[in-house]
Design a protein around this motif. Structure first.
Motif, PDB file in Angstrom:
ATOM      1  N   LEU A 146       0.850  -1.191   0.000  1.00 32.13           N
ATOM      2  CA  LEU A 146       0.000   0.000   0.000  1.00 32.13           C
ATOM      3  C   LEU A 146       0.889   1.246   0.000  1.00 32.13           C
ATOM      4  O   LEU A 146       1.777   1.376   0.854  1.00 32.13           O
ATOM      5  CB  LEU A 146      -0.911   0.029   1.227  1.00 32.13           C
ATOM      6  CG  LEU A 146      -2.205  -0.801   1.177  1.00 32.13           C
ATOM      7  CD1 LEU A 146      -1.886  -2.284   1.108  1.00 32.13           C
ATOM      8  CD2 LEU A 146      -3.071  -0.517   2.401  1.00 32.13           C
ATOM      9  N   SER A 147       0.662   2.132  -0.958  1.00 39.35           N
ATOM     10  CA  SER A 147       1.399   3.398  -1.040  1.00 39.35           C
ATOM     11  C   SER A 147       2.898   3.159  -0.918  1.00 39.35           C
ATOM     12  O   SER A 147       3.596   3.862  -0.176  1.00 39.35           O
ATOM     13  CB  SER A 147       0.938   4.362   0.065  1.00 39.35           C
ATOM     14  OG  SER A 147      -0.452   4.479   0.094  1.00 39.35           O
ATOM     15  N   ALA A 148       3.398   2.178  -1.659  1.00 38.87           N
ATOM     16  CA  ALA A 148       4.799   1.777  -1.530  1.00 38.87           C
ATOM     17  C   ALA A 148       5.748   2.909  -1.902  1.00 38.87           C
ATOM     18  O   ALA A 148       5.530   3.636  -2.877  1.00 38.87           O
ATOM     19  CB  ALA A 148       5.080   0.555  -2.402  1.00 38.87           C
ATOM     20  N   ALA A 149       6.825   3.045  -1.119  1.00 40.33           N
ATOM     21  CA  ALA A 149       7.838   4.069  -1.380  1.00 40.33           C
ATOM     22  C   ALA A 149       8.750   3.593  -2.503  1.00 40.33           C
ATOM     23  O   ALA A 149       9.896   3.188  -2.284  1.00 40.33           O
ATOM     24  CB  ALA A 149       8.629   4.355  -0.112  1.00 40.33           C
ATOM     25  N   VAL A 150       8.222   3.636  -3.715  1.00 35.45           N
ATOM     26  CA  VAL A 150       8.960   3.227  -4.913  1.00 35.45           C
ATOM     27  C   VAL A 150       9.281   4.484  -5.712  1.00 35.45           C
ATOM     28  O   VAL A 150       8.392   5.258  -6.067  1.00 35.45           O
ATOM     29  CB  VAL A 150       8.132   2.249  -5.773  1.00 35.45           C
ATOM     30  CG1 VAL A 150       8.864   1.912  -7.063  1.00 35.45           C
ATOM     31  CG2 VAL A 150       7.834   0.976  -4.980  1.00 35.45           C
ATOM     32  N   PHE A 151      10.583   4.690  -5.981  1.00 30.01           N
ATOM     33  CA  PHE A 151      11.027   5.889  -6.690  1.00 30.01           C
ATOM     34  C   PHE A 151      11.742   5.499  -7.983  1.00 30.01           C
ATOM     35  O   PHE A 151      12.568   4.588  -7.986  1.00 30.01           O
ATOM     36  CB  PHE A 151      11.994   6.706  -5.830  1.00 30.01           C
ATOM     37  CG  PHE A 151      11.465   7.056  -4.467  1.00 30.01           C
ATOM     38  CD1 PHE A 151      10.543   8.074  -4.304  1.00 30.01           C
ATOM     39  CD2 PHE A 151      11.904   6.376  -3.337  1.00 30.01           C
ATOM     40  CE1 PHE A 151      10.057   8.410  -3.049  1.00 30.01           C
ATOM     41  CE2 PHE A 151      11.433   6.708  -2.068  1.00 30.01           C
ATOM     42  CZ  PHE A 151      10.506   7.723  -1.931  1.00 30.01           C
ATOM     43  N   ASP A 152      11.444   6.205  -9.060  1.00 33.22           N
ATOM     44  CA  ASP A 152      12.233   6.034 -10.267  1.00 33.22           C
ATOM     45  C   ASP A 152      13.507   6.864 -10.141  1.00 33.22           C
ATOM     46  O   ASP A 152      13.657   7.691  -9.230  1.00 33.22           O
ATOM     47  CB  ASP A 152      11.430   6.440 -11.498  1.00 33.22           C
ATOM     48  CG  ASP A 152      11.118   7.932 -11.522  1.00 33.22           C
ATOM     49  OD1 ASP A 152      10.767   8.483 -10.460  1.00 33.22           O
ATOM     50  OD2 ASP A 152      11.238   8.552 -12.598  1.00 33.22           O
ATOM     51  N   ASP A 153      14.459   6.648 -11.056  1.00 32.63           N
ATOM     52  CA  ASP A 153      15.756   7.318 -10.965  1.00 32.63           C
ATOM     53  C   ASP A 153      15.628   8.840 -10.963  1.00 32.63           C
ATOM     54  O   ASP A 153      16.305   9.529 -10.194  1.00 32.63           O
ATOM     55  CB  ASP A 153      16.658   6.888 -12.131  1.00 32.63           C
ATOM     56  CG  ASP A 153      17.135   5.449 -11.987  1.00 32.63           C
ATOM     57  OD1 ASP A 153      16.867   4.825 -10.939  1.00 32.63           O
ATOM     58  OD2 ASP A 153      17.780   4.944 -12.937  1.00 32.63           O
ATOM     59  N   SER A 154      14.768   9.374 -11.826  1.00 36.37           N
ATOM     60  CA  SER A 154      14.669  10.832 -11.933  1.00 36.37           C
ATOM     61  C   SER A 154      14.173  11.453 -10.630  1.00 36.37           C
ATOM     62  O   SER A 154      14.618  12.542 -10.241  1.00 36.37           O
ATOM     63  CB  SER A 154      13.736  11.223 -13.087  1.00 36.37           C
ATOM     64  OG  SER A 154      12.402  10.821 -12.835  1.00 36.37           O
ATOM     65  N   THR A 155      13.277  10.774  -9.942  1.00 35.13           N
ATOM     66  CA  THR A 155      12.769  11.286  -8.670  1.00 35.13           C
ATOM     67  C   THR A 155      13.872  11.305  -7.619  1.00 35.13           C
ATOM     68  O   THR A 155      13.993  12.260  -6.840  1.00 35.13           O
ATOM     69  CB  THR A 155      11.593  10.434  -8.184  1.00 35.13           C
ATOM     70  OG1 THR A 155      10.535  10.504  -9.148  1.00 35.13           O
ATOM     71  CG2 THR A 155      11.069  10.923  -6.847  1.00 35.13           C
ATOM     72  N   ILE A 156      14.698  10.273  -7.598  1.00 33.66           N
ATOM     73  CA  ILE A 156      15.801  10.220  -6.637  1.00 33.66           C
ATOM     74  C   ILE A 156      16.848  11.282  -6.958  1.00 33.66           C
ATOM     75  O   ILE A 156      17.379  11.956  -6.065  1.00 33.66           O
ATOM     76  CB  ILE A 156      16.417   8.814  -6.622  1.00 33.66           C
ATOM     77  CG1 ILE A 156      15.418   7.811  -6.022  1.00 33.66           C
ATOM     78  CG2 ILE A 156      17.732   8.789  -5.844  1.00 33.66           C
ATOM     79  CD1 ILE A 156      15.865   6.374  -6.061  1.00 33.66           C
ATOM     80  N   ILE A 157      17.149  11.463  -8.241  1.00 29.75           N
ATOM     81  CA  ILE A 157      18.142  12.464  -8.652  1.00 29.75           C
ATOM     82  C   ILE A 157      17.697  13.871  -8.261  1.00 29.75           C
ATOM     83  O   ILE A 157      18.501  14.698  -7.828  1.00 29.75           O
ATOM     84  CB  ILE A 157      18.394  12.366 -10.173  1.00 29.75           C
ATOM     85  CG1 ILE A 157      19.157  11.074 -10.498  1.00 29.75           C
ATOM     86  CG2 ILE A 157      19.159  13.580 -10.689  1.00 29.75           C
ATOM     87  CD1 ILE A 157      19.254  10.774 -11.982  1.00 29.75           C
ATOM     88  N   LYS A 158      16.390  14.144  -8.399  1.00 34.88           N
ATOM     89  CA  LYS A 158      15.865  15.477  -8.124  1.00 34.88           C
ATOM     90  C   LYS A 158      15.505  15.710  -6.662  1.00 34.88           C
ATOM     91  O   LYS A 158      15.168  16.823  -6.279  1.00 34.88           O
ATOM     92  CB  LYS A 158      14.619  15.720  -8.985  1.00 34.88           C
ATOM     93  CG  LYS A 158      14.882  15.733 -10.479  1.00 34.88           C
ATOM     94  CD  LYS A 158      13.572  15.835 -11.247  1.00 34.88           C
ATOM     95  CE  LYS A 158      13.794  15.755 -12.755  1.00 34.88           C
ATOM     96  NZ  LYS A 158      12.491  15.768 -13.494  1.00 34.88           N
ATOM     97  N   MET A 159      15.580  14.671  -5.843  1.00 28.32           N
ATOM     98  CA  MET A 159      15.188  14.809  -4.445  1.00 28.32           C
ATOM     99  C   MET A 159      16.063  15.856  -3.744  1.00 28.32           C
ATOM    100  O   MET A 159      17.287  15.842  -3.900  1.00 28.32           O
ATOM    101  CB  MET A 159      15.317  13.451  -3.745  1.00 28.32           C
ATOM    102  CG  MET A 159      14.757  13.411  -2.334  1.00 28.32           C
ATOM    103  SD  MET A 159      14.859  11.735  -1.600  1.00 28.32           S
ATOM    104  CE  MET A 159      13.668  10.850  -2.624  1.00 28.32           C
ATOM    105  N   PRO A 160      15.463  16.773  -2.996  1.00 25.61           N
ATOM    106  CA  PRO A 160      16.263  17.772  -2.270  1.00 25.61           C
ATOM    107  C   PRO A 160      17.309  17.111  -1.378  1.00 25.61           C
ATOM    108  O   PRO A 160      17.053  16.050  -0.785  1.00 25.61           O
ATOM    109  CB  PRO A 160      15.213  18.523  -1.440  1.00 25.61           C
ATOM    110  CG  PRO A 160      13.939  18.348  -2.209  1.00 25.61           C
ATOM    111  CD  PRO A 160      14.017  16.985  -2.820  1.00 25.61           C
ATOM    112  N   ASP A 161      18.482  17.737  -1.296  1.00 20.22           N
ATOM    113  CA  ASP A 161      19.599  17.140  -0.561  1.00 20.22           C
ATOM    114  C   ASP A 161      19.222  16.772   0.874  1.00 20.22           C
ATOM    115  O   ASP A 161      19.590  15.701   1.360  1.00 20.22           O
ATOM    116  CB  ASP A 161      20.797  18.098  -0.547  1.00 20.22           C
ATOM    117  CG  ASP A 161      21.431  18.254  -1.922  1.00 20.22           C
ATOM    118  OD1 ASP A 161      21.114  17.437  -2.814  1.00 20.22           O
ATOM    119  OD2 ASP A 161      22.229  19.196  -2.101  1.00 20.22           O
TER     120      ASP A 161
END
Length: 268
Positions: A146-161
């Motif tokens: 449910l609402s799994a914390a699955v991120f694609d590469d672009s989301t991880i790259i753009k994630m605030p530091d």
């Protein structure tokens, strides 16, 4: 049972867990199937009991015949995402597979076979559900994320530091920026990468239930997970309901997920 502990030699500490037992557990001699129910980030083993009201929901669903009588085990995963950290300082996945499952299934009357074992969870626990079913298909018949914390590469790259260093840095490498975050530890623990690198036959060894709200910031990753499984012809259930990243969403979805897992426990 709100507070149980198991000692982990791998983690070097006691790990708390909560257990739900069906109403007839004390009056019968039978053994039961089990679902490991994983909590979200910043929560603990009491989350599904306190906020998810899983005891009330499961009692009602069993009484109505919506889910079979089952034992539900809720371990404390801290902020581990239920995996081994890149630096080897926290090997939660090793603990869960090698120590936790065997200890729990010796303590309670649990049918200790793949066909009678499922895993489910929300957010970080949804991620853990996908990781465990994808990496350990020999252990689980089905998983409900449910609402799994699955991120694609672009989301991880753009994630605030700040967010990256706080949430993902302890898992995959601290202080990384941009494309450097897409490294070997992350790839080894990316549900999207695992689906991409496994064959359809390998993926079909487990039944998957994926459920994420249309207003949830994690909906992109869940949709991509659905697409990746669909592209490989892997049967699975995918739900997008009205809702966000909230306990209201998870309380109204968990029984459907448990019912899906419960179908695996029935004899054909």
């Amino acid at each position: 049972m709100e507070q149980q502990t198991v000692h982990s030699a791998i983690l070097g500490k006691n790990v708390r867990y909560t257990v739900y037992l069906p109403a007839d557990y004390t009056s019968s001699d039978r053994s039961y199937p089990v679902v490991y129910l994983l909590h979200g980030y910043t929560d603990d083993n009491t989350g599904w009991l306190q906020f998810g009201e899983i005891n009330r929901l499961a009692d009602q669903a069993i009484a109505e015949g919506r889910i079979p009588p089952m034992i539900i085990v809720m371990p404390n995963g801290d902020s581990s995402f239920y995996i081994n950290s890149y630096d080897g300082k926290e090997k939660y996945e090793d603990f869960f597979v090698s120590e936790f499952i065997p200890a729990v299934e010796k303590t309670f009357r649990i049918k200790g076979e793949k066909r009678f074992r499922g895993v489910a969870g929300l957010s970080m626990g949804g991620y853990g559900t996908m990781i465990y079913t994808l990496k350990h298909p020999e252990l689980f018949a089905a998983g409900a994320a449910l609402s799994a914390a699955v991120f694609d590469d672009s989301t991880i790259i753009k994630m605030p530091d700040g967010a990256y260093d706080r949430i993902l840095g302890p898992l995959f490498g601290r202080g990384l920026k941009g494309g450097d975050r897409i490294n070997a530890p992350l790839n080894a623990n990316s549900p999207l990468r695992l689906v991409a690198t496994k064959t359809a036959d390998e993926l079909k060894k487990v039944r998957y239930w994926i459920d994420c709200g249309d207003d949830d910031g994690l909906s992109k990753g869940n949709c991509l997970l659905h697409i990746a499984l669909a592209d490989k012809g892997v049967p699975h259930e995918f739900r997008v309901r009205d809702g966000a990243h909230t306990w209201t969403y998870w309380r109204t979805g968990i029984i459907d997920g448990l019912a899906f897992i419960g179908q695996s426990f029935h004899q054909q």
